[in-house]
Scaffold this motif. Structure first.
Motif, PDB file in Angstrom:
ATOM      1  N   ALA B  62       3.476  -2.069   9.482  1.00 24.24           N
ATOM      2  CA  ALA B  62       3.733  -2.325   8.066  1.00 24.24           C
ATOM      3  C   ALA B  62       2.663  -1.599   7.252  1.00 24.24           C
ATOM      4  O   ALA B  62       1.549  -2.083   7.101  1.00 24.24           O
ATOM      5  N   ALA B 108       8.209   3.804  -6.969  1.00 22.77           N
ATOM      6  CA  ALA B 108       8.663   2.700  -6.129  1.00 22.77           C
ATOM      7  C   ALA B 108       7.640   2.463  -5.029  1.00 22.77           C
ATOM      8  O   ALA B 108       6.863   3.351  -4.680  1.00 22.77           O
ATOM      9  N   SER B 109       7.640   1.224  -4.512  1.00 20.84           N
ATOM     10  CA  SER B 109       6.758   0.881  -3.399  1.00 20.84           C
ATOM     11  C   SER B 109       7.583   0.229  -2.313  1.00 20.84           C
ATOM     12  O   SER B 109       8.572  -0.444  -2.589  1.00 20.84           O
ATOM     13  N   THR B 110       7.157   0.413  -1.063  1.00 23.80           N
ATOM     14  CA  THR B 110       7.776  -0.274   0.053  1.00 23.80           C
ATOM     15  C   THR B 110       6.757  -0.349   1.192  1.00 23.80           C
ATOM     16  O   THR B 110       5.598  -0.008   1.000  1.00 23.80           O
ATOM     17  N   ARG B 111       7.199  -0.848   2.326  1.00 22.39           N
ATOM     18  CA  ARG B 111       6.324  -0.881   3.507  1.00 22.39           C
ATOM     19  C   ARG B 111       7.056  -0.156   4.630  1.00 22.39           C
ATOM     20  O   ARG B 111       8.210  -0.468   4.917  1.00 22.39           O
ATOM     21  N   ILE B 112       6.359   0.806   5.255  1.00 26.30           N
ATOM     22  CA  ILE B 112       7.011   1.616   6.283  1.00 26.30           C
ATOM     23  C   ILE B 112       6.337   1.428   7.637  1.00 26.30           C
ATOM     24  O   ILE B 112       5.281   0.802   7.739  1.00 26.30           O
TER      25      ILE B 112
END
Lengths: 106, 149
Positions: B62, B108-112
Motif C-alpha cells: 500500500a 487524484a490520490s490513491t494507494r498502489i
C-alpha cells in the motif's frame, strides 16, 4: 454489501471545489499469489469505480491488480449546484456496491 | 543518514532478488510498449505532471500516490485521463483515472502496490490530444505480491 467510507462536505458554496475521499473494503486478490501448496489463488479485484453527480460523470478509475487492498480514491468536484453524488464500484465475481451523498449549495 | 543509506542498499538488494525469483514481473520495455500503445501517433512530452510517492517504501502493498497535472480544467485546457504505469509490476498499468467535466482539479490520490524498487510514470491525456508525463522513483524494502498465504 461491502463496507464503504465516503468523506466529503455536505454543504458548499457555488463554484467551490470540494474534495471527495472514497474507500471500500475489498481484498483485491491479484491472481499472482500462490498458497503454500503452490496452488494459484484466483483473481478477485474491483475493476471500476465511478462517481457521478446527478448523472453527470465526475471521476472514474479503471482498476487493475496494482491497486492496494481496500481501494481508496481522493479527487475533487466542482460544486455547480445542489445534487446527489453517486459512487459505484464493480468487480470480479459479480461484485457491485453503491453509495450516495447529497451536496447542498448554500 | 547512515541508517537510511543501509535501508536503501538493503532495499535495492531485496528488490533485485525479488525480480529474479518472480518470472511474472514485467520489464521496462513492456511498460514502454504500454505507453506507446496509449499515446498512439501522438507525441509524449515531459512536464506538467507531478507524481508524488514516498521515496522509501517499507511496505509495497500500500503505497500512497498523488498525481497532479498543471491544467486549468477549463473547457479548452482539460485533462481527460491520467494513466499510472509501474514498469516492474506484473502488470505495468496500475490504474487509469478519468476526469469528467465536473471534476474540480486535475489531481487524484490513491494507494498502489509496488512489486519492486522502480520508476513509476504518470501519463496525462489532455483534451487537445497532447500527452504529458511525470515520474517518481520509489525504493521498496518489502515488495507486494511475492508472499504466499
Amino acid at each position: 454489501m461491502a463496507r464503504t467510507l465516503i468523506n466529503m462536505p455536505k454543504r458548499a458554496r457555488r463554484g467551490e471545489v470540494v474534495e471527495i475521499k472514497a474507500m471500500i473494503a475489498h481484498v483485491m486478490e491479484t491472481g499472482y499469489r500462490r498458497t503454500e501448496t503452490g496452488a494459484a489463488i484466483p483473481r478477485d479485484i474491483l475493476r471500476l469505480f465511478v462517481c457521478t453527480c446527478d448523472g453527470e460523470e465526475v471521476f472514474r478509475a479503471e482498476i487493475h491488480p496494482g491497486i492496494a487492498a481496500n481501494p481508496y480514491f481522493a479527487f475533487t468536484a466542482l460544486a455547480a449546484g445542489s445534487g446527489t453524488f453517486v459512487f459505484s464500484w464493480t468487480g470480479d465475481n459479480g461484485f457491485a456496491a453503491t453509495e450516495s451523498v447529497r451536496l447542498e449549495i448554500e | 543518514m547512515r541508517r537510511r543509506e543501509f535501508l536503501a542498499a538493503a532495499g535495492a538488494a531485496a528488490g533485485t532478488l525479488a525480480l529474479r525469483a518472480d518470472p511474472a514481473s514485467a520489464t521496462p520495455e513492456q511498460a514502454q510498449e504500454a505507453i506507446r500503445a496509449l499515446v498512439g501517433g501522438g507525441t509524449l512530452r515531459k512536464g506538467r505532471v507531478k507524481l508524488d510517492l514516498p521515496p522509501l517504501v517499507e511496505n509495497g502493498n500500500a503505497v500512497p500516490l498523488t498525481v497532479t497535472v498543471d491544467s486549468a480544467m477549463s473547457a479548452m485546457d482539460r485533462v481527460r485521463a491520467i494513466h499510472v504505469i509501474a514498469e516492474k509490476n506484473p502488470q505495468p498499468v496500475v490504474a487509469v483515472l478519468r476526469f469528467g467535466p465536473r471534476a474540480g482539479r486535475a489531481a487524484a490520490s490513491t494507494r498502489i502496490r509496488l512489486a519492486d524498487s522502480q520508476t513509476v510514470v504518470a501519463v496525462a491525456e489532455m483534451a487537445d490530444g497532447s500527452f504529458w508525463s511525470g515520474s517518481a522513483e520509489a525504493l521498496v524494502t518489502m515488495s507486494a505480491c511475492v508472499e504466499g498465504v
